[in-house]
Design a protein around this motif. Structure first.
Motif, mmCIF file in Angstrom:
data_model
loop_
_atom_site.group_PDB
_atom_site.id
_atom_site.type_symbol
_atom_site.label_atom_id
_atom_site.label_comp_id
_atom_site.label_asym_id
_atom_site.label_seq_id
_atom_site.Cartn_x
_atom_site.Cartn_y
_atom_site.Cartn_z
ATOM 1 N N ALA A 143 56.138 32.080 41.908
ATOM 2 C CA ALA A 143 54.779 32.118 42.460
ATOM 3 C C ALA A 143 53.872 31.191 41.659
ATOM 4 O O ALA A 143 54.117 30.918 40.487
ATOM 5 C CB ALA A 143 54.232 33.547 42.419
ATOM 6 N N VAL A 144 52.833 30.714 42.296
ATOM 7 C CA VAL A 144 51.867 29.835 41.638
ATOM 8 C C VAL A 144 50.978 30.639 40.697
ATOM 9 O O VAL A 144 50.609 30.183 39.628
ATOM 10 C CB VAL A 144 51.011 29.099 42.693
ATOM 11 N N ALA A 145 50.626 31.872 41.096
ATOM 12 C CA ALA A 145 49.746 32.715 40.295
ATOM 13 C C ALA A 145 49.837 34.160 40.756
ATOM 14 O O ALA A 145 50.319 34.446 41.853
ATOM 15 C CB ALA A 145 48.303 32.231 40.404
ATOM 16 N N VAL A 146 49.357 35.046 39.896
ATOM 17 C CA VAL A 146 49.174 36.458 40.229
ATOM 18 C C VAL A 146 47.676 36.718 40.125
ATOM 19 O O VAL A 146 47.045 36.339 39.141
ATOM 20 C CB VAL A 146 49.930 37.381 39.254
ATOM 21 N N VAL A 147 47.114 37.344 41.144
ATOM 22 C CA VAL A 147 45.699 37.716 41.120
ATOM 23 C C VAL A 147 45.621 39.234 41.168
ATOM 24 O O VAL A 147 46.123 39.858 42.110
ATOM 25 C CB VAL A 147 44.915 37.106 42.297
ATOM 26 N N LEU A 148 45.012 39.822 40.143
ATOM 27 C CA LEU A 148 44.779 41.256 40.127
ATOM 28 C C LEU A 148 43.418 41.513 40.753
ATOM 29 O O LEU A 148 42.400 41.056 40.239
ATOM 30 C CB LEU A 148 44.794 41.794 38.695
ATOM 31 N N GLN A 149 43.410 42.200 41.895
ATOM 32 C CA GLN A 149 42.150 42.616 42.523
ATOM 33 C C GLN A 149 41.776 43.924 41.858
ATOM 34 O O GLN A 149 42.363 44.967 42.126
ATOM 35 C CB GLN A 149 42.329 42.798 44.025
ATOM 36 N N VAL B 144 38.768 34.612 35.614
ATOM 37 C CA VAL B 144 38.125 35.834 36.102
ATOM 38 C C VAL B 144 37.078 35.455 37.133
ATOM 39 O O VAL B 144 36.340 34.482 36.967
ATOM 40 C CB VAL B 144 37.457 36.617 34.944
ATOM 41 N N GLY B 145 37.027 36.233 38.201
ATOM 42 C CA GLY B 145 35.982 36.110 39.204
ATOM 43 C C GLY B 145 35.362 37.481 39.413
ATOM 44 O O GLY B 145 36.037 38.501 39.245
ATOM 45 N N VAL B 146 34.086 37.503 39.729
ATOM 46 C CA VAL B 146 33.385 38.765 39.960
ATOM 47 C C VAL B 146 32.640 38.653 41.286
ATOM 48 O O VAL B 146 31.898 37.693 41.501
ATOM 49 C CB VAL B 146 32.402 39.082 38.811
ATOM 50 N N ALA B 147 32.858 39.615 42.147
ATOM 51 C CA ALA B 147 32.155 39.640 43.433
ATOM 52 C C ALA B 147 30.696 40.029 43.212
ATOM 53 O O ALA B 147 30.399 40.838 42.321
ATOM 54 C CB ALA B 147 32.817 40.641 44.377
ATOM 55 N N PRO B 148 29.776 39.467 43.985
ATOM 56 C CA PRO B 148 28.384 39.895 43.889
ATOM 57 C C PRO B 148 28.296 41.414 44.100
ATOM 58 O O PRO B 148 28.966 41.960 44.971
ATOM 59 C CB PRO B 148 27.702 39.143 45.043
ATOM 60 N N GLY B 149 27.502 42.066 43.265
ATOM 61 C CA GLY B 149 27.371 43.524 43.358
ATOM 62 C C GLY B 149 28.397 44.273 42.532
ATOM 63 O O GLY B 149 28.379 45.493 42.478
ATOM 64 N N SER B 150 29.301 43.557 41.873
ATOM 65 C CA SER B 150 30.312 44.181 41.018
ATOM 66 C C SER B 150 29.923 44.004 39.554
ATOM 67 O O SER B 150 29.085 43.181 39.222
ATOM 68 C CB SER B 150 31.683 43.560 41.284
ATOM 69 N N ARG B 151 30.564 44.787 38.660
ATOM 70 C CA ARG B 151 30.209 44.755 37.237
ATOM 71 C C ARG B 151 31.459 44.768 36.376
ATOM 72 O O ARG B 151 32.483 45.322 36.762
ATOM 73 C CB ARG B 151 29.327 45.944 36.905
ATOM 74 N N ILE B 152 31.318 44.157 35.201
ATOM 75 C CA ILE B 152 32.398 44.137 34.214
ATOM 76 C C ILE B 152 31.811 44.454 32.851
ATOM 77 O O ILE B 152 30.716 43.997 32.520
ATOM 78 C CB ILE B 152 33.126 42.772 34.221
ATOM 79 N N GLY B 153 32.515 45.269 32.063
ATOM 80 C CA GLY B 153 32.042 45.558 30.709
ATOM 81 C C GLY B 153 32.311 46.979 30.270
ATOM 82 O O GLY B 153 33.300 47.577 30.639
ATOM 83 N N ARG B 154 31.365 47.482 29.472
ATOM 84 C CA ARG B 154 31.487 48.797 28.828
ATOM 85 C C ARG B 154 32.897 48.982 28.258
ATOM 86 O O ARG B 154 33.578 49.969 28.520
ATOM 87 C CB ARG B 154 31.114 49.909 29.796
ATOM 88 N N ILE C 27 38.156 37.848 48.106
ATOM 89 C CA ILE C 27 39.262 37.400 47.272
ATOM 90 C C ILE C 27 39.812 36.046 47.720
ATOM 91 O O ILE C 27 40.229 35.234 46.895
ATOM 92 C CB ILE C 27 40.375 38.472 47.183
ATOM 93 N N GLY C 28 39.784 35.787 49.020
ATOM 94 C CA GLY C 28 40.278 34.499 49.510
ATOM 95 C C GLY C 28 39.505 33.333 48.924
ATOM 96 O O GLY C 28 40.076 32.320 48.545
ATOM 97 N N GLU C 29 38.191 33.487 48.809
ATOM 98 C CA GLU C 29 37.368 32.436 48.209
ATOM 99 C C GLU C 29 37.694 32.270 46.736
ATOM 100 O O GLU C 29 37.729 31.168 46.215
ATOM 101 C CB GLU C 29 35.888 32.771 48.392
ATOM 102 N N PHE C 30 37.954 33.379 46.048
ATOM 103 C CA PHE C 30 38.329 33.300 44.629
ATOM 104 C C PHE C 30 39.655 32.561 44.455
ATOM 105 O O PHE C 30 39.797 31.707 43.589
ATOM 106 C CB PHE C 30 38.421 34.709 44.023
ATOM 107 N N ILE C 31 40.615 32.865 45.296
ATOM 108 C CA ILE C 31 41.943 32.239 45.196
ATOM 109 C C ILE C 31 41.855 30.742 45.455
ATOM 110 O O ILE C 31 42.458 29.938 44.751
ATOM 111 C CB ILE C 31 42.943 32.916 46.144
#
Length: 194
Positions: free
Chosen positions: A76-82, A134-144, A189-193
């Motif tokens: 595979a070219v890559a693995v994307v974890l959603q 890493v990509g983040v969808a609008p309205g999503s959060r990462i941290g804590r 996710i398609g746009e991120f890929i």
């Protein structure tokens, strides 16, 4: 009476066509399952998407590791974890092992925190911190992230640079992009890929 025979003939023709299509599908499916590795290798540019939702428990961790191994085997070219996870339900050492597996994979492993409203918190955020992209969808959060259990030398420099902020707070899509924790914002996710 003649109208009934025309309708009957049409239904019979449809049934024969349907049977032929189903038979062709079943034959193709059985051939593909008989040679899955060969079929997967013949798909240039294949990206494996792995949906990770909920706590990182033993089953999810095994699934992610198995998906990475399968991607390496099949070229595979890559693995994307959603990713949409509030943390983990496994030991710290198990998360550290998973992070090392993601970091050391011969196939690039990316993380997309999405769809909108998703989160990557605690160990899940740390896992994103070791991903190639890493990509983040609008309205999503990462941290804590809380206590850092992933070896710090595995974390991407941009993630490590804002660790003080990420330990007790979160970043939205725009902030993650500005701090380079995320390479891009992507609503789907398609746009991120791509």
């Amino acid at each position: 009476m003649r109208r009934l025979s025309t309708v009957s003939a049409g239904l019979i023709a449809l049934a024969v066509l349907f049977g032929a299509l189903v038979g062709e599908y079943l034959l193709a499916d059985s051939l593909a399952s008989a040679r899955p590795a060969q079929a997967a290798r013949s798909e240039p540019g294949r990206v494996s998407v792995v949906k990770v939702s909920g706590l990182l428990d033993p089953i999810v961790v095994d699934f992610v590791e198995g998906s990475i191994a399968a991607a390496e085997r099949t070229g595979a070219v890559a693995v994307v974890l959603q990713l949409n996870s509030g943390g983990s339900a496994v030991s710290n050492s198990r998360i550290a092992t998973l992070a090392a597996r993601v970091h050391d994979s011969s196939v690039p492993v990316a993380v997309w925190v999405g769809p909108s409203g998703a989160r990557a918190l605690g160990a899940a955020a740390q896992l994103a911190g070791v991903a190639d992209r890493v990509g983040v969808a609008p309205g999503s959060r990462i941290g804590r992230t809380e206590e850092i259990i992933v070896p710090r030398d595995l974390l991407r420099p941009a993630f490590a640079k804002v660790l003080g902020r990420l330990e007790s707070g979160t970043l939205g899509a725009g902030e993650a992009l500005r701090t380079r924790v995320a390479a891009r914002t992507a609503p789907v996710i398609g746009e991120f890929i791509i």
